[in-house]
Design a protein around this motif. Sequence first.
Motif, short mmCIF file in Angstrom:
data_model
loop_
_atom_site.label_atom_id
_atom_site.label_comp_id
_atom_site.label_asym_id
_atom_site.label_seq_id
_atom_site.Cartn_x
_atom_site.Cartn_y
_atom_site.Cartn_z
N ARG A 10 -26.79 105.44 60.81
CA ARG A 10 -26.25 106.55 60.23
C ARG A 10 -25.49 106.27 58.94
N ARG A 11 -24.94 105.20 58.99
CA ARG A 11 -24.31 104.75 57.67
C ARG A 11 -24.84 103.61 56.72
N PRO A 12 -24.95 103.91 55.70
CA PRO A 12 -25.43 102.96 54.78
C PRO A 12 -25.05 101.36 55.19
N MET A 13 -26.00 100.53 55.01
CA MET A 13 -25.92 98.95 55.52
C MET A 13 -24.70 98.34 54.64
N PRO A 14 -23.68 98.23 55.18
CA PRO A 14 -22.43 97.54 54.41
C PRO A 14 -23.03 96.32 53.86
N VAL A 15 -23.95 95.55 54.72
CA VAL A 15 -24.19 94.14 54.39
C VAL A 15 -25.01 94.07 52.94
N LEU A 16 -25.98 95.63 52.93
CA LEU A 16 -26.72 95.33 51.62
C LEU A 16 -25.83 95.63 50.31
N ASP A 84 -33.89 86.29 43.98
CA ASP A 84 -34.42 85.93 45.54
C ASP A 84 -33.74 86.72 46.66
N ASN A 85 -32.03 86.72 46.66
CA ASN A 85 -31.47 87.33 47.46
C ASN A 85 -31.70 88.91 47.36
N ALA A 86 -31.86 89.50 46.27
CA ALA A 86 -31.94 90.79 46.05
C ALA A 86 -33.41 91.09 46.88
N ASP A 90 -33.93 93.59 49.92
CA ASP A 90 -34.60 94.74 49.76
C ASP A 90 -35.52 94.83 50.65
N SER A 91 -36.35 93.84 50.79
CA SER A 91 -37.52 93.66 51.89
C SER A 91 -36.89 93.98 53.37
N LEU A 92 -35.83 93.48 53.72
CA LEU A 92 -35.11 93.66 55.06
C LEU A 92 -34.74 95.08 55.09
N ARG A 93 -34.16 95.76 54.13
CA ARG A 93 -33.80 97.23 54.10
C ARG A 93 -34.93 98.03 54.23
N VAL A 115 -30.24 91.03 58.92
CA VAL A 115 -29.81 91.42 57.77
C VAL A 115 -28.53 90.57 57.41
N ILE A 116 -27.81 90.40 58.34
CA ILE A 116 -26.40 89.77 58.37
C ILE A 116 -26.62 88.17 58.09
N ASP A 117 -27.67 87.60 58.92
CA ASP A 117 -28.24 86.19 58.81
C ASP A 117 -28.65 86.02 57.23
N ALA A 118 -29.60 86.79 56.73
CA ALA A 118 -30.00 86.80 55.55
C ALA A 118 -28.66 86.82 54.20
N HIS A 119 -27.91 87.81 54.78
CA HIS A 119 -26.68 87.66 53.86
C HIS A 119 -26.02 86.53 53.87
N ALA A 120 -25.62 86.04 55.02
CA ALA A 120 -24.83 84.72 55.08
C ALA A 120 -25.79 83.52 54.44
N ASP A 121 -27.14 83.42 54.53
CA ASP A 121 -27.97 82.49 53.99
C ASP A 121 -27.86 82.57 52.32
N GLY A 122 -27.95 83.94 52.01
CA GLY A 122 -27.93 84.14 50.50
C GLY A 122 -26.62 83.96 49.98
N VAL A 123 -25.53 84.03 50.61
CA VAL A 123 -23.97 83.50 50.02
C VAL A 123 -24.10 82.18 49.96
N LYS A 124 -24.66 81.36 50.88
CA LYS A 124 -24.63 80.05 50.96
C LYS A 124 -25.60 79.42 49.59
N LYS A 125 -26.80 79.89 49.63
CA LYS A 125 -27.38 79.66 48.31
C LYS A 125 -26.86 79.62 47.07
N LEU A 126 -26.22 81.25 46.95
CA LEU A 126 -25.48 81.52 45.70
C LEU A 126 -24.51 80.54 45.40
N THR A 127 -23.65 80.09 46.58
CA THR A 127 -22.63 79.17 46.41
C THR A 127 -22.93 77.96 45.70
N SER A 128 -24.01 77.46 46.41
CA SER A 128 -24.69 76.08 45.86
C SER A 128 -24.99 76.12 44.45
#
Length: 160
Positions: A10-16, A84-86, A90-93, A115-128
């Motif tokens: 029902r609600r937009p994915m806050p993770v996106l 890459d993260n986007a 987008d693919s998961l969404r 989606v949550i796992d992909a977000h966490a992985d993306g943040v880790k990659k972005l941080t690095s």
Amino acid sequence: MKRTTTPFQRRPMPVLAAALLLAIATLATPTSAATPGQTPASAHVMTVATHAPVDTRINNLHARLQITADQESLWQPVAQVMRDNASTMDSLRQSRMANANNMSAIDDLRTYGQVIDAHADGVKKLTSAFEPLYNSMSDTQKHNADLIFRSNTHHAAKKG
């Protein structure tokens, strides 16, 4: 039998919205980090920012961080991770949306977990990718980056 939707559907994915912490931050301009002529972004602008093409967000952040010619080689990996993260998010969404009407509650939770796992992985990659760039920044650039990220963190916390 009428199928009801889960809260996740029902609600937009806050993770996106949070998927690219750095990318979302590009339009969350705190007054002290604004470039001349800019004002703090409204909630509406933040919503629009999450839907802006990733290259627009990348270019905006590049300008706001005042990336120098000497920092370009450190910026390019950051931009690529953002792309890459986007793409991943987008693919998961799209997959979740395409299957939303046929998912059981368990399927919904599993895909939300992906989606949550992909977000966490993306943040880790972005941080690095971002750390070497941040370490190369002048004190003024670091302060500006800190304000950009701090502003985004507070915005995301208020939304959740």
